[in-house]
Motif scaffolding. Sequence first.
Motif, PDB file in Angstrom:
ATOM      1  N   ASP A 171       7.764   8.676  53.673  1.00 13.99           N
ATOM      2  CA  ASP A 171       6.845   9.022  52.627  1.00 13.99           C
ATOM      3  C   ASP A 171       7.533   9.581  51.625  1.00 13.99           C
ATOM      4  OD1 ASP A 171       4.669   9.579  51.177  1.00 13.99           O
ATOM      5  OD2 ASP A 171       3.874  10.880  52.541  1.00 13.99           O
ATOM      6  N   MET A 172       7.806   9.160  50.501  1.00 11.69           N
ATOM      7  CA  MET A 172       8.777   9.720  49.362  1.00 11.69           C
ATOM      8  C   MET A 172       7.898   9.591  48.112  1.00 11.69           C
ATOM      9  SD  MET A 172      12.572   8.461  50.612  1.00 11.69           S
ATOM     10  CE  MET A 172      12.177   6.741  50.978  1.00 11.69           C
ATOM     11  N   SER A 173       8.031  10.379  47.218  1.00 11.62           N
ATOM     12  CA  SER A 173       7.616  10.239  45.643  1.00 11.62           C
ATOM     13  C   SER A 173       8.812   9.698  44.807  1.00 11.62           C
ATOM     14  CB  SER A 173       7.260  11.550  45.243  1.00 11.62           C
ATOM     15  OG  SER A 173       8.326  12.594  45.108  1.00 11.62           O
TER      16      SER A 173
ATOM     17  N   GLY B 246      10.108  11.050  42.393  1.00 10.96           N
ATOM     18  CA  GLY B 246      10.793  12.089  42.124  1.00 10.96           C
ATOM     19  C   GLY B 246      11.964  12.607  43.288  1.00 10.96           C
ATOM     20  N   TYR B 247      11.243  12.469  44.624  1.00 16.35           N
ATOM     21  CA  TYR B 247      12.140  12.665  45.611  1.00 16.35           C
ATOM     22  C   TYR B 247      13.161  11.398  45.876  1.00 16.35           C
ATOM     23  CZ  TYR B 247      13.497  13.657  50.356  1.00 16.35           C
ATOM     24  OH  TYR B 247      14.371  13.910  51.551  1.00 16.35           O
ATOM     25  N   MET B 248      12.701  10.254  45.774  1.00 16.62           N
ATOM     26  CA  MET B 248      13.612   9.127  45.730  1.00 16.62           C
ATOM     27  C   MET B 248      14.992   9.495  44.769  1.00 16.62           C
ATOM     28  SD  MET B 248      11.718   5.765  46.716  1.00 16.62           S
ATOM     29  CE  MET B 248       9.818   6.261  46.356  1.00 16.62           C
ATOM     30  N   TYR B 249      14.534   9.856  43.433  1.00 17.32           N
ATOM     31  CA  TYR B 249      15.474   9.956  42.582  1.00 17.32           C
ATOM     32  C   TYR B 249      16.569  10.784  43.037  1.00 17.32           C
ATOM     33  CZ  TYR B 249      17.641  11.612  38.150  1.00 17.32           C
ATOM     34  OH  TYR B 249      18.323  11.838  37.153  1.00 17.32           O
ATOM     35  N   GLU B 250      16.167  12.161  43.402  1.00 13.50           N
ATOM     36  CA  GLU B 250      16.818  13.238  43.822  1.00 13.50           C
ATOM     37  C   GLU B 250      17.426  13.128  44.937  1.00 13.50           C
ATOM     38  OE1 GLU B 250      17.464  16.169  42.032  1.00 13.50           O
ATOM     39  OE2 GLU B 250      16.307  15.336  40.481  1.00 13.50           O
ATOM     40  N   ASN B 251      17.003  12.316  46.296  1.00 11.51           N
ATOM     41  CA  ASN B 251      17.560  12.432  47.347  1.00 11.51           C
ATOM     42  C   ASN B 251      17.581  10.987  48.247  1.00 11.51           C
ATOM     43  OD1 ASN B 251      17.121  15.447  47.792  1.00 11.51           O
ATOM     44  ND2 ASN B 251      15.162  14.895  47.282  1.00 11.51           N
ATOM     45  N   ALA B 252      17.110  10.208  47.732  1.00 10.70           N
ATOM     46  CA  ALA B 252      17.357   8.852  48.488  1.00 10.70           C
ATOM     47  C   ALA B 252      17.980   7.524  47.527  1.00 10.70           C
ATOM     48  CB  ALA B 252      15.878   8.522  49.072  1.00 10.70           C
TER      49      ALA B 252
ATOM     50  N   SER C 208       5.231   4.866  44.082  1.00  9.27           N
ATOM     51  CA  SER C 208       6.266   5.226  45.227  1.00  9.27           C
ATOM     52  C   SER C 208       5.746   4.549  46.727  1.00  9.27           C
ATOM     53  CB  SER C 208       6.328   6.686  45.273  1.00  9.27           C
ATOM     54  OG  SER C 208       5.096   7.230  45.702  1.00  9.27           O
TER      55      SER C 208
END
Length: 178
Positions: free
Chosen positions: A92-94, A96-102, A70
Amino acid sequence: MRKLLYIFVIFALFSSCTCNDDSDSKNIVDCPDDIAERAFRFAELYKDSDTIYELGGQSPVRSAIAIDCSGLVVMCYKYAMVDTKYSLLLSDMSAGYMYENAASIVPLEKMRRGDLIFMGEATSSKVTHIALFDCVENDCVYFIDATEKDDISGVTKRFYSVEDARFKAFGVMKVYSP
């Protein structure tokens, strides 16, 4: 090549700031083609610079030598947006975060060089890894990522069959635009 990456990192740190403190006045849009392409070119620089894998590796100076999946994506997009009107939703994104929100999820056929590949274990639906898309050729998806497994430690260009169960989704990075 590593020296070139260090020089760019220092330049990027002290040049344009793409801060998000006025995010209320910005629109969220899918990343433009040219920025996705530039992000991929920065991933190639990491690959050619013998960058090693380090979990949590994303801070600008440390990421010149060690980075995680990431962190690679975030840093490549940050560099690609220097001197543009665009900025990341978060710095700063993981995966999983990019998949769900970005990211906007798209079919493989709509992918452009530099777009996002969300991955995980073949036996799970959970997104735990991210890579930058290169191309589809001979029924294989080519990508650049940062990983540590088997005999790989660092940023490499690899491929899997288009049918590989480790692919969870494909997406376009969402960004702020004024």
